[in-house]
Design a protein around this motif. Structure first.
Motif, PDB file in Angstrom:
ATOM      1  N   LEU A 120      -2.461   9.447  -7.863  1.00  0.00           N
ATOM      2  CA  LEU A 120      -1.095   9.555  -7.334  1.00  0.00           C
ATOM      3  C   LEU A 120      -0.149   8.513  -7.919  1.00  0.00           C
ATOM      4  O   LEU A 120       1.056   8.570  -7.651  1.00  0.00           O
ATOM      5  CB  LEU A 120      -1.121   9.370  -5.809  1.00  0.00           C
ATOM      6  N   LEU A 121      -0.665   7.570  -8.692  1.00  0.00           N
ATOM      7  CA  LEU A 121       0.095   6.372  -9.019  1.00  0.00           C
ATOM      8  C   LEU A 121       0.658   6.383 -10.435  1.00  0.00           C
ATOM      9  O   LEU A 121       0.043   6.918 -11.361  1.00  0.00           O
ATOM     10  CB  LEU A 121      -0.796   5.133  -8.854  1.00  0.00           C
ATOM     11  N   TYR A 157      -8.378  -1.221  -2.809  1.00  0.00           N
ATOM     12  CA  TYR A 157      -7.208  -0.555  -2.256  1.00  0.00           C
ATOM     13  C   TYR A 157      -6.699   0.573  -3.155  1.00  0.00           C
ATOM     14  O   TYR A 157      -6.141   1.563  -2.678  1.00  0.00           O
ATOM     15  CB  TYR A 157      -6.074  -1.571  -2.044  1.00  0.00           C
ATOM     16  N   LYS A 158      -6.897   0.423  -4.453  1.00  0.00           N
ATOM     17  CA  LYS A 158      -6.184   1.256  -5.419  1.00  0.00           C
ATOM     18  C   LYS A 158      -6.968   2.461  -5.925  1.00  0.00           C
ATOM     19  O   LYS A 158      -6.384   3.532  -6.164  1.00  0.00           O
ATOM     20  CB  LYS A 158      -5.755   0.383  -6.593  1.00  0.00           C
ATOM     21  N   GLU A 210       0.787  -1.230   0.000  1.00  0.00           N
ATOM     22  CA  GLU A 210       0.000   0.000   0.000  1.00  0.00           C
ATOM     23  C   GLU A 210       0.819   1.280   0.000  1.00  0.00           C
ATOM     24  O   GLU A 210       0.259   2.365   0.109  1.00  0.00           O
ATOM     25  CB  GLU A 210      -1.000  -0.045   1.148  1.00  0.00           C
ATOM     26  N   THR A 211       2.149   1.190  -0.108  1.00  0.00           N
ATOM     27  CA  THR A 211       2.907   2.388  -0.448  1.00  0.00           C
ATOM     28  C   THR A 211       2.695   2.659  -1.936  1.00  0.00           C
ATOM     29  O   THR A 211       2.204   1.801  -2.665  1.00  0.00           O
ATOM     30  CB  THR A 211       4.388   2.196  -0.119  1.00  0.00           C
ATOM     31  N   LEU A 212       3.039   3.847  -2.420  1.00  0.00           N
ATOM     32  CA  LEU A 212       2.566   4.267  -3.735  1.00  0.00           C
ATOM     33  C   LEU A 212       3.075   3.405  -4.888  1.00  0.00           C
ATOM     34  O   LEU A 212       2.317   3.087  -5.807  1.00  0.00           O
ATOM     35  CB  LEU A 212       2.898   5.735  -3.970  1.00  0.00           C
ATOM     36  N   THR A 244      -9.054   4.831  -4.981  1.00  0.00           N
ATOM     37  CA  THR A 244      -9.041   6.148  -4.342  1.00  0.00           C
ATOM     38  C   THR A 244      -7.766   6.919  -4.646  1.00  0.00           C
ATOM     39  O   THR A 244      -7.779   8.145  -4.824  1.00  0.00           O
ATOM     40  CB  THR A 244      -9.207   6.002  -2.819  1.00  0.00           C
ATOM     41  N   TYR A 245      -6.646   6.204  -4.729  1.00  0.00           N
ATOM     42  CA  TYR A 245      -5.349   6.857  -4.854  1.00  0.00           C
ATOM     43  C   TYR A 245      -4.824   6.866  -6.281  1.00  0.00           C
ATOM     44  O   TYR A 245      -3.664   7.251  -6.517  1.00  0.00           O
ATOM     45  CB  TYR A 245      -4.342   6.157  -3.922  1.00  0.00           C
TER      46      TYR A 245
END
Length: 454
Positions: A176-177, A169-170, A156-158, A172-173
């Motif tokens: 940023l990825l 898990y992915k 779960e780090t970027l 929402t972010y």
């Protein structure tokens, strides 16, 4: 101290991982009870009022030989009296050295260098950066992409999150990825009626081959969870996929990263899952069971060829400059050494085969249930997938949280399960016995009956 008092204090200050904290609000009618744990021994955890819980999931898959194992306890205590920690930049210590030597010895051939990090996600970050940096140092700076499988999870780090593909898990972010190439996977849950795991995995590899052929010039590495996609609902596939992937990565000059963080150290029936395909990856990420579930530590194993690409004059700025403050922590390394010693003192893998057979026998009747789509097993991992319509393969709506009902029932009856959506799974410590397996599976069965009755 009473359970309720500790929970009240906890909820005032603590934010728990992978949790909707509102679920734990005691003022709500459907509140999910927080369980305060006072102690652990073997497969059992005990709360502050003396109630015991069988740890059927090894506390998020980390515990191998039970809680408070005397051999590991003593090793850590002895280390503590000598050295607790020292930085690994420019210094070394015996435990870090001995563990690196041992990991080189027991991992697949060709993994001759060990790089330490703090946890599984950090190990994945190291492998991704190291692969990218290797190609840059080798004059192939156009290689910047990574290939991953659908339904994969790598942390779960970027960087680790980017190469995963579980939407929960992915999504929402996502802004940023980094962009990755996601390939349909060999998840055997989707095989045709009568089709074997091997045949399906063979068939699914064609899509990976096609993507590699198309994108190899720009790809650093393929990252994969060997045999079991654990956070992806414990979906499983045949070792033939790994064998084909190793050959294809060699053909197209792309690295293979094996994320063995959850499946290593005996979970799949062999010490490392890659052994079942008789392959060596270019990078192997290890954590979780590495320390027997005691302390955070991870390692990335790689080859002398990879290492050589960074071995250079300082002025050329080719060094790999990734670091963590607690890299190679002495207490963690000593716990890991003690854990590996238990494998070497006892025939753990043979004992696990017996336990796996008992787990298979205990769950043999589950597959006949009208709301169980499949019971699947790889070594010491058994997964039971709930389904609304078995004939039509229609899943329960995730909003109904059927698995949560099983979790609640199991806690009431002294078993700690943590279903992945509608998938109930067992991944117990290797010290579980036949009586405890019977309890674990019977409680799960009754919980399932309750969860699917309407």
């Amino acid at each position: 101290m009473k359970n309720a008092e500790l929970v009240k204090r906890d909820l005032a200050v603590l934010w728990h991982p992978c949790s909707q904290m509102k679920d734990h609000d005691p003022e709500l009618a459907e509140s999910l009870a927080m369980i305060p744990i006072k102690s652990g021994a073997g497969v059992w955890l005990e709360d502050f009022e003396g109630k015991r819980y069988l740890d059927a999931i090894s506390s998020w898959w980390v515990n191998l030989f039970g809680h408070s194992h005397p051999w590991i306890n003593q090793a850590i205590k002895a280390q503590l009296d000598r050295l607790e920690h020292v930085m690994l930049g420019g210094l070394t210590h015996e435990s870090a050295l001995l563990l690196a030597e041992k990991l080189v010895e027991i991992t697949p051939p060709g993994l001759d260098k060990c790089f330490y990090a703090d946890n599984g996600s950090a190990a994945v970050e190291v492998a991704l950066k190291m692969s990218f940096h290797y190609w840059r140092n080798s004059g192939q700076s156009q290689k910047t992409k990574f290939i991953t499988l659908e339904n994969s999870y790598h942390g779960e780090t970027l960087g680790a999150l980017a190469v995963g593909a579980v939407d929960l898990y992915k999504n929402t972010y996502a802004p940023l990825l980094m962009e990755v190439i996601t390939v349909p996977g060999p998840d055997c849950f989707f095989r045709e009626s009568g089709e074997s795991w091997e045949a399906y995995s063979l068939r699914r590899f064609a899509e990976m081959e096609q993507v590699l052929a198309q994108h190899a010039e720009s790809v650093c590495a393929v990252i994969i969870e060997p045999l079991v996609q654990c956070a992806g609902s414990m979906r499983m596939y045949h070792p033939i996929y790994l064998k084909l992937l190793r050959a294809a990565c060699d053909k197209y000059q792309v690295h293979l990263i094996a994320d063995e963080i959850a499946v290593g150290f005996g979970r799949t029936g062999t010490l490392f899952a890659c052994e079942q395909a008789a392959i060596s990856p270019d990078f192997m990420c290890l954590s979780k069971g590495l320390t027997g579930g005691y302390l955070p530590l991870s390692a990335v194993m790689t080859s002398n060829q990879i290492y050589a690409a960074f071995y250079d004059d300082y002025q050329n700025l080719s060094a790999f400059l990734h670091s963590h403050s607690y890299t190679g922590n002495a207490l963690g390394c000593r716990a890991a050494l003690a854990t590996i010693e238990l494998f070497q003192q006892q025939d753990v893998l043979a004992a696990n085969r017996g336990l796996a057979a008992q787990m298979a026998q205990a769950t043999a009747g589950f597959a006949e249930h009208p709301h169980i789509a499949e019971v699947r097993q790889t070594g010491m991992i058994v997964a039971i997938e709930l389904i609304q319509d078995k004939a039509g393969r229609v899943a329960y709506p995730w909003q109904q949280r059927r698995g949560l009902q099983v979790y609640k029932y199991a806690l009431q009856h002294g078993v700690l399960l943590r279903p992945l959506g509608n998938v109930i799974y067992f991944m117990p410590p290797y010290v579980i016995n036949e009586e405890e397996i019977a309890l674990m599976t019977e409680v799960a069965w009754q919980g399932i009956q309750l969860a699917v009755r309407d």
